[in-house]
Enzyme design. Structure first.
Site, PDB file in Angstrom:
ATOM      1  N   SER A  99       0.862  -1.188   0.000  1.00  0.00           N
ATOM      2  CA  SER A  99       0.000   0.000   0.000  1.00  0.00           C
ATOM      3  C   SER A  99       0.892   1.229   0.000  1.00  0.00           C
ATOM      4  O   SER A  99       2.107   1.128   0.173  1.00  0.00           O
ATOM      5  CB  SER A  99      -0.853   0.026   1.277  1.00  0.00           C
ATOM      6  OG  SER A  99      -0.062   0.410   2.387  1.00  0.00           O
ATOM      7  N   ASP A 100       0.312   2.406  -0.184  1.00  0.00           N
ATOM      8  CA  ASP A 100       1.094   3.608   0.074  1.00  0.00           C
ATOM      9  C   ASP A 100       0.952   3.902   1.575  1.00  0.00           C
ATOM     10  O   ASP A 100       0.202   3.234   2.293  1.00  0.00           O
ATOM     11  CB  ASP A 100       0.647   4.776  -0.802  1.00  0.00           C
ATOM     12  CG  ASP A 100       1.787   5.775  -0.983  1.00  0.00           C
ATOM     13  OD1 ASP A 100       2.735   5.754  -0.161  1.00  0.00           O
ATOM     14  OD2 ASP A 100       1.750   6.588  -1.912  1.00  0.00           O
ATOM     15  N   TRP A 101       1.669   4.896   2.027  1.00  0.00           N
ATOM     16  CA  TRP A 101       1.790   5.188   3.467  1.00  0.00           C
ATOM     17  C   TRP A 101       0.396   5.339   4.119  1.00  0.00           C
ATOM     18  O   TRP A 101      -0.309   6.322   3.867  1.00  0.00           O
ATOM     19  CB  TRP A 101       2.613   6.463   3.638  1.00  0.00           C
ATOM     20  CG  TRP A 101       2.889   6.848   5.051  1.00  0.00           C
ATOM     21  CD1 TRP A 101       1.989   7.354   5.949  1.00  0.00           C
ATOM     22  CD2 TRP A 101       4.137   6.776   5.746  1.00  0.00           C
ATOM     23  NE1 TRP A 101       2.592   7.596   7.151  1.00  0.00           N
ATOM     24  CE2 TRP A 101       3.924   7.263   7.052  1.00  0.00           C
ATOM     25  CE3 TRP A 101       5.419   6.369   5.394  1.00  0.00           C
ATOM     26  CZ2 TRP A 101       4.933   7.349   7.997  1.00  0.00           C
ATOM     27  CZ3 TRP A 101       6.430   6.456   6.335  1.00  0.00           C
ATOM     28  CH2 TRP A 101       6.181   6.923   7.622  1.00  0.00           C
ATOM     29  N   ALA A 102       0.027   4.347   4.905  1.00  0.00           N
ATOM     30  CA  ALA A 102      -1.265   4.356   5.629  1.00  0.00           C
ATOM     31  C   ALA A 102      -2.476   4.486   4.718  1.00  0.00           C
ATOM     32  O   ALA A 102      -3.550   4.892   5.171  1.00  0.00           O
ATOM     33  CB  ALA A 102      -1.275   5.455   6.691  1.00  0.00           C
TER      34      ALA A 102
END
Ligand code: BGC
Length: 736
Positions: A276-279
């Site tokens: 995923s991307d950050w969070a």
């Protein structure tokens, strides 16, 4: 032991398990559910590149309890080794993967990716990524979150600096070169980094150029313009993908089954894993796509997102979701298997410390050959936008006034996404580089003139005074390194502060003024481009910026870069890109102003300030004798297009010749032209070479309204240009 031929063939077709398959299967049998979920979790070290949570920050505890499969933002052998040792204390002793945004170099900073795309030199782009991998892997890193292959037509978007610009053909070639460079001889070599194609998909189309915003487009646009560089990265063997923060047509990319399961893992058969991307999993709650963190975890996971970066949403929820039978153990195993396989391929199960050799680190980070390559790459990225009366290159006997807020800057030469070292003392500034090249110090004078964002012209008097004492003025202006990059969208992309006024004041002295613009995006500087006699667009060039620019100023390197993205005249024109449709009421060919009832504005021309593919040289080139091997092509046939390119000037130089094609009439409207191939050729003065492009059916194909990839019979314009707006040779090809 020799593996029998039959066994090898059966394995190739996935009929027989390989040794790695068997090792993964036996690990999966031994692992508890929590240990499996740990593998799907990625934790950030202290160098945060996104909003931080207040959770457990004892990284050693996390590693020794097997609660993370990977860490990001940890660098150096010292730190990665210590954490890997902690992971070896965990029950299953599964090695960690260390990830970092190695975007344009590691210790040796190379030009930003947008600048590298301006080189149109795929060997150099590959070498730059190779060197980044050699340095980072020696420093304990296994995985880079690069290349970013997002196409963008919006220079307001801060992350435009991180990609290859607006074109799917150029973007695809750059993606391929960067993946090959990072992954080198293949995962398993100790100097290979796992590459990551990001942000899947369409993040570059964020509405309004605003970071993290939505993308809404037809599927045909998605397939035709935004997906090709991802496919090119995949074909080059990219081992991981990252999804994005954006929603695409209403579904967050992180939760998009269509993107991740249907296209990537289904139709394209991708065997690596998706992070995923950050969070971005948790953020699906903010999007209004998930009701809470558990719902978000379920949606992302079932959509095909394997690893959770910095959100800990999987850690919190997956176990419960499995217990409630909302997620099956088979799906968990499949995601864990994808991640473990990369760890096996990296050789980490055989030796978790194989990237932890401090002697190797020391040697790799101080390698003079890397600096040399960075300088050469930087030279290739510089784009000569204007050079009236051949004012450049400069004669070494001239007295130079070096003026501007970026003359002595180090950090701003590196640009966004450069790795944070305690200091950037090894960056060569423009001032240092010119000082070395002038014969005596009285030949070089300096004044700052103004700061980058200043709104006062107080420093102009001193700058004008210095200019008046010189033969020529070189002025260095642009953006600070934190004005482009993540979360650095700008609504106003004019030069910040009073920098443009400074240049105008210097021009008013009557001295010849050479303008250097350092930036992470296309900027607007109309007054300067109309008034100053010479402009070099230098982007952010990295550790060797000063030397590269000096070499171009004095003609030791003849500039060869061309723009990988259109430069607008005004923000109001955005999006402005070369491969647009014609419309039913196009502005007549060659018309630059307002015309009644046509597609345009009443207050500004449609044409950009500088078009895609544009860039000058200190020499000139003539294009002649276009020949098509046949003007009528059949299915599955390939034809050759040849022409002569001659250096008609007095210096050796490189030209980037560009092949564009237009499908005149089709079942869906086609762009006025599309780049299909290009070559970069070096010629001595007077030298002439016959160049050839091959055209195949692929180059005539497009997605029809049923999203089928087809080449339809009809007439095609074959155009050879020195830029998208300057076609030198053209003919018509009939496809039967
Ligand atoms: C960016 C990614 C990056 C990640 C890790 C995110 O904010 O969008 O491109 O790889 O942070 O630093």
């Amino acid at each position: 032991m020799r593996i029998p031929f039959k066994t090898r063939i059966l394995r190739l077709f996935g009929v027989l398990p390989t040794k790695t398959d068997r090792r993964i299967a036996s690990l999966l049998k031994l692992m508890t559910l929590d240990e499996k979920i740990g593998q799907l979790n990625q934790i950030s070290g202290n160098l945060a590149t996104g909003p931080v949570s207040d959770r457990e920050t004892n990284l050693f505890k996390i590693a020794s309890e097997g609660k993370a499969g990977s860490f990001l933002n940890i660098k150096s052998v010292e730190h990665t080794k210590a954490l890997q040792e902690a992971a070896m204390l965990s029950r299953m002793k599964i090695p960690l993967l260390f990830a970092l945004d190695v975007i344009h170099g590691y210790k040796t900073t190379f030009p930003i990716p947008l600048a590298e795309a301006a080189s149109w030199d795929m060997e150099a782009v590959e070498l730059s990524a190779r060197i980044a991998a050699v340095e980072a892997s020696a420093s304990g890193i296994h995985w880079t979150f690069a290349p970013m292959v997002d196409i963008t037509r919006d220079p307001r978007w801060g992350r435009v600096m991180e990609g290859a610009g607006e074109d799917p053909c150029l973007g695809g070639k750059v993606a391929r070169a960067r993946v090959k460079g990072f992954q080198g001889k293949g995962l398993g070599a100790t100097d290979a980094l796992i590459a990551c194609a990001k942000h899947f998909a369409a993040y570059g189309a964020a509405v309004g150029g605003r970071e993290y915003d939505s993308a809404d487009m037809s599927l045909r646009m998605l397939w035709e313009t935004y997906l090709p560089p991802f496919k090119a990265a995949l074909d080059a063997g990219v081992a991981t993908f990252m999804n994005g923060f954006n929603d695409l047509n209403g579904i967050p990319a992180t939760g998009s089954r269509y993107l991740q399961r249907d296209i990537l893992k289904g139709r394209w058969g991708f065997e690596g894993f998706v992070v995923s991307d950050w969070a971005s999993i948790k953020e699906m709650v903010n999007h209004g796509y998930a009701s809470n963190s558990s719902d978000a975890a379920q949606k992302a996971f079932t959509a095909g997102n394997d690893m959770d970066m910095a959100g800990e949403c999987y850690l919190e929820n997956l176990s419960e979701l499995v217990k409630k039978k909302k997620i099956s153990m088979r799906m968990i195993d499949e995601a864990v298997e994808r991640i473990l396989r990369k760890k096996f391929e990296m050789g980490l199960f055989d030796d978790p410390f194989r990237f932890c050799d401090s002697q190797r680190e020391q040697e790799a980070l101080c390698n003079p050959e890397h600096r040399e390559a960075a300088r050469q790459m930087a030279e290739k990225c510089i784009v000569l936008l204007k050079n009236e009366k051949d004012i450049l290159p400069l004669n070494r006997s001239l007295k130079i006034a070096l003026i501007g807020p970026l003359v002595k800057s180090k950090k701003d030469m590196l640009g966004a996404w450069s790795i944070d070292w305690p200091e950037h003392s090894d960056t060569v500034t423009l001032y240092e580089a010119l000082e070395k090249r002038v014969t005596d110090s009285s030949m070089l004078m300096y004044a700052q003139g103004c700061g980058i964002s200043d709104d006062t012209s107080e420093g102009f008097i001193e700058a004008i005074d210095v200019a008046n004492q010189a033969d020529v003025v070189v002025v260095s202006i642009g953006e600070k390194s934190d004005m482009s990059g993540e979360a650095r969208s700008r609504s106003d992309i004019h030069l910040p502060g009073v920098q443009e006024d400074l240049v105008m004041a210097l021009c008013a002295t009557g001295k010849p003024v050479i303008v250097l613009i350092h930036a992470g995006r296309p900027l607007i500087f109309n007054r300067i481009s109309d008034r100053a006699p010479a402009i070099l667009y230098t982007w952010w060039l990295g550790s060797e910026a000063g030397n590269a620019i000096a070499n171009v100023l004095f003609g030791d390197y003849n500039p060869s870069g061309k723009l990988p993205i259109t430069f607008p005249r005004s923000e109001g024109q955005i999006p402005v890109y070369y491969n647009h449709f014609n419309t039913g009421r196009p502005i007549p060919e060659g018309h630059t102003g307002e015309t009644e009832y046509t597609t345009g504005y009443i207050d500004i021309s449609n044409s950009p300030k500088f078009p895609f593919g544009y860039g000058l040289s200190y020499t000139s080139f003539a294009y002649e004798n276009l020949k098509l091997s046949t003007t009528s092509m059949k299915e599955n046939q390939k034809i050759q297009v040849s022409f002569d390119l001659k250096n008609t000037g007095s210096r050796t130089g490189e030209e980037i010749v560009q092949l564009y094609i237009r499908d005149r009439v089709a079942s869906v409207v086609r762009p006025v032209k599309e780049l299909k191939d290009f070559k970069k050729i070096k010629l001595k003065p007077g030298e002439c070479k016959c160049l050839e492009f091959t055209i195949d059916e692929e180059m005539l194909s497009f997605y029809n309204d049923k999203l089928q990839w087809v080449a339809e019979p009809g007439s095609f314009d074959i155009m050879i240009g020195t830029s998208s707006a300057d076609i030198r040779l053209a003919d018509i090809l009939e496809f039967k």
